[in-house]
Each structure stands twice: as C-alpha cells, then as structure tokens.
Design a protein around this motif. Structure first.
Motif, PDB file in Angstrom:
ATOM      1  N   ASP A 116       0.844  -1.182   0.000  1.00 32.12           N
ATOM      2  CA  ASP A 116       0.000   0.000   0.000  1.00 32.12           C
ATOM      3  C   ASP A 116       0.888   1.243   0.000  1.00 32.12           C
ATOM      4  O   ASP A 116       2.040   1.179   0.384  1.00 32.12           O
ATOM      5  CB  ASP A 116      -0.856  -0.037   1.274  1.00 32.12           C
ATOM      6  CG  ASP A 116      -2.077   0.821   1.136  1.00 32.12           C
ATOM      7  OD1 ASP A 116      -2.320   1.318   0.029  1.00 32.12           O
ATOM      8  OD2 ASP A 116      -2.789   0.996   2.143  1.00 32.12           O
ATOM      9  N   VAL A 117       0.331   2.378  -0.410  1.00 31.04           N
ATOM     10  CA  VAL A 117       1.133   3.605  -0.381  1.00 31.04           C
ATOM     11  C   VAL A 117       1.513   3.993   1.048  1.00 31.04           C
ATOM     12  O   VAL A 117       2.548   4.587   1.291  1.00 31.04           O
ATOM     13  CB  VAL A 117       0.384   4.811  -1.028  1.00 31.04           C
ATOM     14  CG1 VAL A 117       0.548   4.803  -2.522  1.00 31.04           C
ATOM     15  CG2 VAL A 117      -1.077   4.822  -0.620  1.00 31.04           C
ATOM     16  N   SER A 118       0.667   3.607   2.008  1.00 32.68           N
ATOM     17  CA  SER A 118       0.903   4.013   3.395  1.00 32.68           C
ATOM     18  C   SER A 118       1.956   3.144   4.078  1.00 32.68           C
ATOM     19  O   SER A 118       2.029   3.095   5.295  1.00 32.68           O
ATOM     20  CB  SER A 118      -0.402   3.920   4.165  1.00 32.68           C
ATOM     21  OG  SER A 118      -0.865   2.588   4.117  1.00 32.68           O
ATOM     22  N   LYS A 119       2.744   2.451   3.307  1.00 29.92           N
ATOM     23  CA  LYS A 119       3.825   1.607   3.820  1.00 29.92           C
ATOM     24  C   LYS A 119       3.335   0.369   4.558  1.00 29.92           C
ATOM     25  O   LYS A 119       4.106  -0.334   5.188  1.00 29.92           O
ATOM     26  CB  LYS A 119       4.767   2.394   4.745  1.00 29.92           C
ATOM     27  CG  LYS A 119       5.522   3.494   4.016  1.00 29.92           C
ATOM     28  CD  LYS A 119       6.951   3.554   4.514  1.00 29.92           C
ATOM     29  CE  LYS A 119       7.791   4.446   3.630  1.00 29.92           C
ATOM     30  NZ  LYS A 119       8.317   5.591   4.290  1.00 29.92           N
ATOM     31  N   THR A 120       2.028   0.111   4.524  1.00 26.44           N
ATOM     32  CA  THR A 120       1.566  -1.169   5.036  1.00 26.44           C
ATOM     33  C   THR A 120       1.354  -2.048   3.811  1.00 26.44           C
ATOM     34  O   THR A 120       1.384  -1.562   2.682  1.00 26.44           O
ATOM     35  CB  THR A 120       0.233  -1.042   5.791  1.00 26.44           C
ATOM     36  OG1 THR A 120      -0.722  -0.509   4.896  1.00 26.44           O
ATOM     37  CG2 THR A 120       0.385  -0.146   7.012  1.00 26.44           C
ATOM     38  N   GLY A 121       1.157  -3.308   4.046  1.00 23.64           N
ATOM     39  CA  GLY A 121       0.897  -4.168   2.909  1.00 23.64           C
ATOM     40  C   GLY A 121       0.266  -5.452   3.399  1.00 23.64           C
ATOM     41  O   GLY A 121       0.548  -5.915   4.503  1.00 23.64           O
ATOM     42  N   SER A 171      11.260  -9.017  13.393  1.00 22.83           N
ATOM     43  CA  SER A 171      11.229  -7.805  14.223  1.00 22.83           C
ATOM     44  C   SER A 171      11.814  -6.587  13.507  1.00 22.83           C
ATOM     45  O   SER A 171      11.901  -5.521  14.093  1.00 22.83           O
ATOM     46  CB  SER A 171      12.009  -8.061  15.510  1.00 22.83           C
ATOM     47  OG  SER A 171      13.296  -8.550  15.177  1.00 22.83           O
ATOM     48  N   MET A 172      12.196  -6.713  12.235  1.00 20.44           N
ATOM     49  CA  MET A 172      12.799  -5.565  11.534  1.00 20.44           C
ATOM     50  C   MET A 172      11.829  -4.385  11.466  1.00 20.44           C
ATOM     51  O   MET A 172      10.612  -4.557  11.480  1.00 20.44           O
ATOM     52  CB  MET A 172      13.252  -5.964  10.119  1.00 20.44           C
ATOM     53  CG  MET A 172      12.116  -6.160   9.140  1.00 20.44           C
ATOM     54  SD  MET A 172      12.699  -6.505   7.467  1.00 20.44           S
ATOM     55  CE  MET A 172      12.855  -4.858   6.816  1.00 20.44           C
ATOM     56  N   GLU A 173      12.399  -3.195  11.400  1.00 21.35           N
ATOM     57  CA  GLU A 173      11.551  -1.998  11.328  1.00 21.35           C
ATOM     58  C   GLU A 173      11.028  -1.802   9.907  1.00 21.35           C
ATOM     59  O   GLU A 173      11.632  -2.266   8.950  1.00 21.35           O
ATOM     60  CB  GLU A 173      12.355  -0.778  11.749  1.00 21.35           C
ATOM     61  CG  GLU A 173      12.325  -0.591  13.254  1.00 21.35           C
ATOM     62  CD  GLU A 173      13.163   0.570  13.709  1.00 21.35           C
ATOM     63  OE1 GLU A 173      13.237   1.584  12.993  1.00 21.35           O
ATOM     64  OE2 GLU A 173      13.752   0.431  14.790  1.00 21.35           O
ATOM     65  N   ASN A 174       9.933  -1.060   9.826  1.00 24.55           N
ATOM     66  CA  ASN A 174       9.352  -0.699   8.519  1.00 24.55           C
ATOM     67  C   ASN A 174       9.044  -1.891   7.629  1.00 24.55           C
ATOM     68  O   ASN A 174       9.300  -1.866   6.423  1.00 24.55           O
ATOM     69  CB  ASN A 174      10.279   0.262   7.759  1.00 24.55           C
ATOM     70  CG  ASN A 174      10.493   1.537   8.536  1.00 24.55           C
ATOM     71  OD1 ASN A 174       9.571   2.004   9.203  1.00 24.55           O
ATOM     72  ND2 ASN A 174      11.696   2.069   8.491  1.00 24.55           N
ATOM     73  N   ARG A 175       8.513  -2.949   8.234  1.00 23.50           N
ATOM     74  CA  ARG A 175       8.070  -4.072   7.405  1.00 23.50           C
ATOM     75  C   ARG A 175       6.979  -3.590   6.466  1.00 23.50           C
ATOM     76  O   ARG A 175       6.147  -2.777   6.843  1.00 23.50           O
ATOM     77  CB  ARG A 175       7.456  -5.177   8.292  1.00 23.50           C
ATOM     78  CG  ARG A 175       8.440  -5.962   9.070  1.00 23.50           C
ATOM     79  CD  ARG A 175       7.821  -7.204   9.704  1.00 23.50           C
ATOM     80  NE  ARG A 175       6.503  -7.044  10.299  1.00 23.50           N
ATOM     81  CZ  ARG A 175       6.056  -7.757  11.332  1.00 23.50           C
ATOM     82  NH1 ARG A 175       6.815  -8.683  11.872  1.00 23.50           N
ATOM     83  NH2 ARG A 175       4.855  -7.590  11.807  1.00 23.50           N
ATOM     84  N   ARG A 176       6.991  -4.113   5.265  1.00 21.51           N
ATOM     85  CA  ARG A 176       5.901  -3.777   4.341  1.00 21.51           C
ATOM     86  C   ARG A 176       4.794  -4.821   4.405  1.00 21.51           C
ATOM     87  O   ARG A 176       3.644  -4.554   4.102  1.00 21.51           O
ATOM     88  CB  ARG A 176       6.426  -3.680   2.902  1.00 21.51           C
ATOM     89  CG  ARG A 176       7.236  -2.412   2.659  1.00 21.51           C
ATOM     90  CD  ARG A 176       7.544  -2.279   1.196  1.00 21.51           C
ATOM     91  NE  ARG A 176       8.165  -3.489   0.689  1.00 21.51           N
ATOM     92  CZ  ARG A 176       8.123  -3.877  -0.579  1.00 21.51           C
ATOM     93  NH1 ARG A 176       7.466  -3.181  -1.471  1.00 21.51           N
ATOM     94  NH2 ARG A 176       8.734  -4.977  -0.971  1.00 21.51           N
ATOM     95  N   LEU A 177       5.184  -6.045   4.768  1.00 21.75           N
ATOM     96  CA  LEU A 177       4.154  -7.091   4.908  1.00 21.75           C
ATOM     97  C   LEU A 177       3.637  -7.028   6.354  1.00 21.75           C
ATOM     98  O   LEU A 177       4.229  -7.598   7.264  1.00 21.75           O
ATOM     99  CB  LEU A 177       4.770  -8.457   4.612  1.00 21.75           C
ATOM    100  CG  LEU A 177       3.833  -9.589   4.225  1.00 21.75           C
ATOM    101  CD1 LEU A 177       4.610 -10.851   3.928  1.00 21.75           C
ATOM    102  CD2 LEU A 177       2.734  -9.869   5.219  1.00 21.75           C
ATOM    103  N   THR A 178       2.564  -6.250   6.542  1.00 21.87           N
ATOM    104  CA  THR A 178       2.078  -5.996   7.905  1.00 21.87           C
ATOM    105  C   THR A 178       0.773  -6.717   8.215  1.00 21.87           C
ATOM    106  O   THR A 178       0.403  -6.834   9.372  1.00 21.87           O
ATOM    107  CB  THR A 178       1.839  -4.483   8.095  1.00 21.87           C
ATOM    108  OG1 THR A 178       0.982  -4.041   7.024  1.00 21.87           O
ATOM    109  CG2 THR A 178       3.148  -3.705   8.045  1.00 21.87           C
TER     110      THR A 178
END
Ligand code: SAH
Length: 384
Positions: A116-121, A171-178
């Motif tokens: 997603d554009v909002s950095k979630t996915g 635990s990595m930051e900014n995962r895109r697969l949320t």
C-alpha cells in the motif's frame, strides 16, 4: 556370470527429509518427541526452532547456535527448513506480486502481496486449492475443490513472501508485509481447524509476529462457524455480502440457500468483541445492473443497523468468460455516498494486479486447470 541381485534384502531407502518450516509450536514439539528428544526438552527445542525458523527466517539448522551441535547435525539429516516450490511468480505494473506455490505435484495455490502507499501491505493467502462454493462472479468458484491446505502450507505462503521481499527477521523496522488476509482461494471456514492453527503460528510474537488484529478472515457466510472463528482465533472478520436480498444472494452467493441473510446476521452479531475498535468488514462486489442500485444501497444500510461495520466496495474484476460487467464509476460513487452518509466507511477498492490476474476473484491455479482437463477426459470417456 550374471549376478542376481536380491532387492528384497536391501534396506529400505531413507525417507525423504521433511520440512519443519511453518509447523505450529505444538506440531514442532510432537515432532521433536517423535525424533527422540527427551520429553522434558522437546518443548524447549521446539521453541528454539520456532524462533530461528519463523522469526529469523533461518533455513539451515547449523545456524541455530543455541541448539547443541550434535542435535543440529542430527536434525539436518532428517529434516530441512525449505518452503514448497514456487511454480510461478509475477509482478504487476502497480507493484502487486503473485506467487503460485506447488504444495505437492498437482496441488498449487496462489498468494498475492498488495503493498500500500501508506507503507503497510497485505498478503492475501489461500486456505484451499479450488473451492466448493460456486459464487457466480468468482473465477475460483468455477473450479472444483482439490483439497484443504494444511496449517503448515498456509504458513508457508507467508514464509515465501517474507523471503522474497526480504523481510527477515520478523522484528525488523518498517516491514511492508504488515497484514494477512484470508481472501485468496477457498473458503477458510470450511477449513477452520487448519486456519486456526495457522493463525496461532502467524500471530506468535516469537515467530512470524503479525498480530491477530492484523489478520482478517473472509467468509462467504458459513454462519455456524462465524462465532467459533472469533473465539478460536481473535482474527478480524470479513463477510462477502454482495447482495442485500435473499433471492439475489441465493443466486450469486449460493451458500445463502443454506444460511440466509437473517441467519448470517445473527451469527455476525455473535462475533466476539464487536465494537467501534473492532468492526466487521463487508465486501460488496459491484456488478452492473445486478446489485448496484441506490435502493440496494439504502437496503444495505438498513441491513447493517447495529453492526459496527466498514463496507469495501469492490469493482468487479472480469475474467475470461465471466458473465458480468463492472458497474459504471458514477454508479459506484453514488452507491458509496449513500452508505457513507449513513455513517459507514465505504472505500472503493482500487483493483490491484489486474494485469497479472491477481485481483479479487481472479485467482485460479494450474492444478485446478488440470483437474478441469481431467473432467473433460472423464466426460469424453463416459460418452464413448
Ligand atoms: N471464500 C471466502 C474467501 C475468498 S475472498 C469469501 O468468499 O469471502 C475473495 C473475495 O473476492 C470475496 O469477497 C469475493 O466475493 C471477492 N470476489 C470474487 N470474485 C470477484 C471478482 N471477480 N471481482 C471482485 N471481487 C471478487
């Protein structure tokens, strides 16, 4: 002189190593016990393997530095941590990715990653190969069921996506697969035991670590299983509604003949912990001239009364030979407005991955195609 080999005297071939990747914690513990790990240690070993395999993404027992070296070596001989084979991988112009996973020869299912554009996915996973439901607008629904996926096979779809988009450790930051959505092939509530076991593994904080509130299970309306889904998994609920009258829903979502709208809504109201922070998502596919009138939008609002809800309006995604057209854009917007004015969020879902046939309702697999060919052969054989 010719030597006769007595094959019956040969030791049996060693069984093929088995993958532990994607197994639930109880299944890992049982596996360790069967492997001969003393019962008192089996739970601990299972937890160690779970953390390495599902949190770190490790695929080699020798890297598991807190496991005794001897045991690591023995495990490497009898097991592996590989995922099922990726039979196909496609990337859409809009960034959507689709994998076709070969769980075993002839058993293939699709998963779709929608960043997603909002950095979630969200990763859309399949719970069955094929489907029994026959919804008239859904491509998967035109195929027959091959089989339920196991909990391990459901989880493997997530391990594959994480490998491919490079998101280890968990635990990595900014995962895109949320987020995980059970909106791929199949009806998850017809495979609830395996889906519930998979959700335990997916939501395990020391493992894949995707929280239960970020997991959504979508059903076409297997009413008796809906409250049970909530009690067993704590997942978010989505309902594929698509029609607000029984006569139309009987036709386009045939499971409605078994569990009508009233029965369905009684079950939805019994979903645990419903409230403003926990809404039910209703999916409504926009079919031109079939279910898209303003009167139906108003009836939808009436039907939803008292249910904390969000309505996803899904433009119909066509597939070769599909019997419908997508509603006009103005019609969809007017429909959304009625629902929105009544106080419900009613986003219109942008179709994603249409070019690679990854959009809602377009999923099907090679194995299902093969069984269709088999069916034809059978029909021909019968006709002879
Ligand atoms: N069996 C479950 C899980 C499948 S989810 C269920 O029905 O909820 C797949 C979602 O895509 C469902 O909401 C389904 O109704 C929707 N869908 C199916 N075919 C579609 C199509 N051609 N266009 C748009 N949405 C579709």
């Amino acid at each position: 002189m010719k030597v006769e080999l007595d094959l019956s005297k040969r030791p049996d071939a060693a069984p093929a190593p088995k993958s532990l990747a994607g197994l639930s914690l109880p299944a890992l513990k049982a596996e360790m016990e069967a492997f001969g790990v003393p019962p008192k240690q089996a739970g601990m070993r299972a937890k160690q393997i779970r953390r390495w395999a599902h949190h770190m993404g490790c695929q080699d027992f020798m890297e598991m530095t807190d496991v005794a070296k001897d045991l690591r070596e023995q495990l490497s001989e009898s097991y592996h941590l590989e995922r099922p084979e990726i039979a196909d991988h496609q990337v859409s112009v809009d960034g959507t990715q689709k994998w076709l996973t070969r769980f075993q020869p002839g058993v293939e299912g699709e998963s779709v990653f929608i960043p997603d554009v909002s950095k979630t996915g969200a990763l859309c996973v399949s719970s069955q190969v094929g489907c029994t439901l026959n919804c008239t607008f859904c491509h998967t629904g035109t195929q027959k069921l091959v089989r339920n996926l196991t909990a391990q096979e459901i989880v493997a779809q997530i391990l594959i996506a994480r490998d491919e988009i490079g998101e280890w450790p968990a635990s990595m930051e900014n995962r895109r697969l949320t987020n995980i959505v059970f909106m791929g092939m199949g009806e998850p509530l017809y495979n609830l035991d395996n889906v519930a076991e998979a959700i335990d593994t997916i939501s395990d904080g020391d493992g894949i670590a995707i929280g239960r509130r970020r997991i959504t299970v979508s059903t076409a309306g297997v009413a008796p299983k809906i409250p049970e889904l909530g009690a067993r998994t704590g997942a978010m609920l989505a309902i594929s509604l698509h029609a607000v009258r029984d006569d139309l829903r009987d036709e386009i979502v045939p499971i409605n003949r078994k569990y009508d709208l009233q029965t369905l809504f009684e079950a939805i109201r019994a979903y645990p912990e419903l409230g403003n922070s926990r809404r039910v998502t209703f999916e409504y596919v926009m079919l031109k001239g079939v279910n898209d009138s303003l009167a139906e939008a108003r009836d939808l609002v009436k039907l939803l009364r008292g249910v904390p809800a969000k309505i996803n309006l899904i433009p119909f995604n066509p597939w070769p030979g599909s019997p419908y057209e997508c509603s006009d854009w103005e019609t969809i917007e007017a429909f959304a407005k009625v629902v929105n004015r009544a106080g419900y969020a009613s986003p219109i879902r942008t179709p994603r991955g249409r070019d690679i046939f990854a959009a809602c309702g377009q999923l099907r697999s090679e194995s299902v195609k093969k069984s269709a060919a088999e069916k034809r052969r059978e029909a021909l054989a019968q006709a002879e």
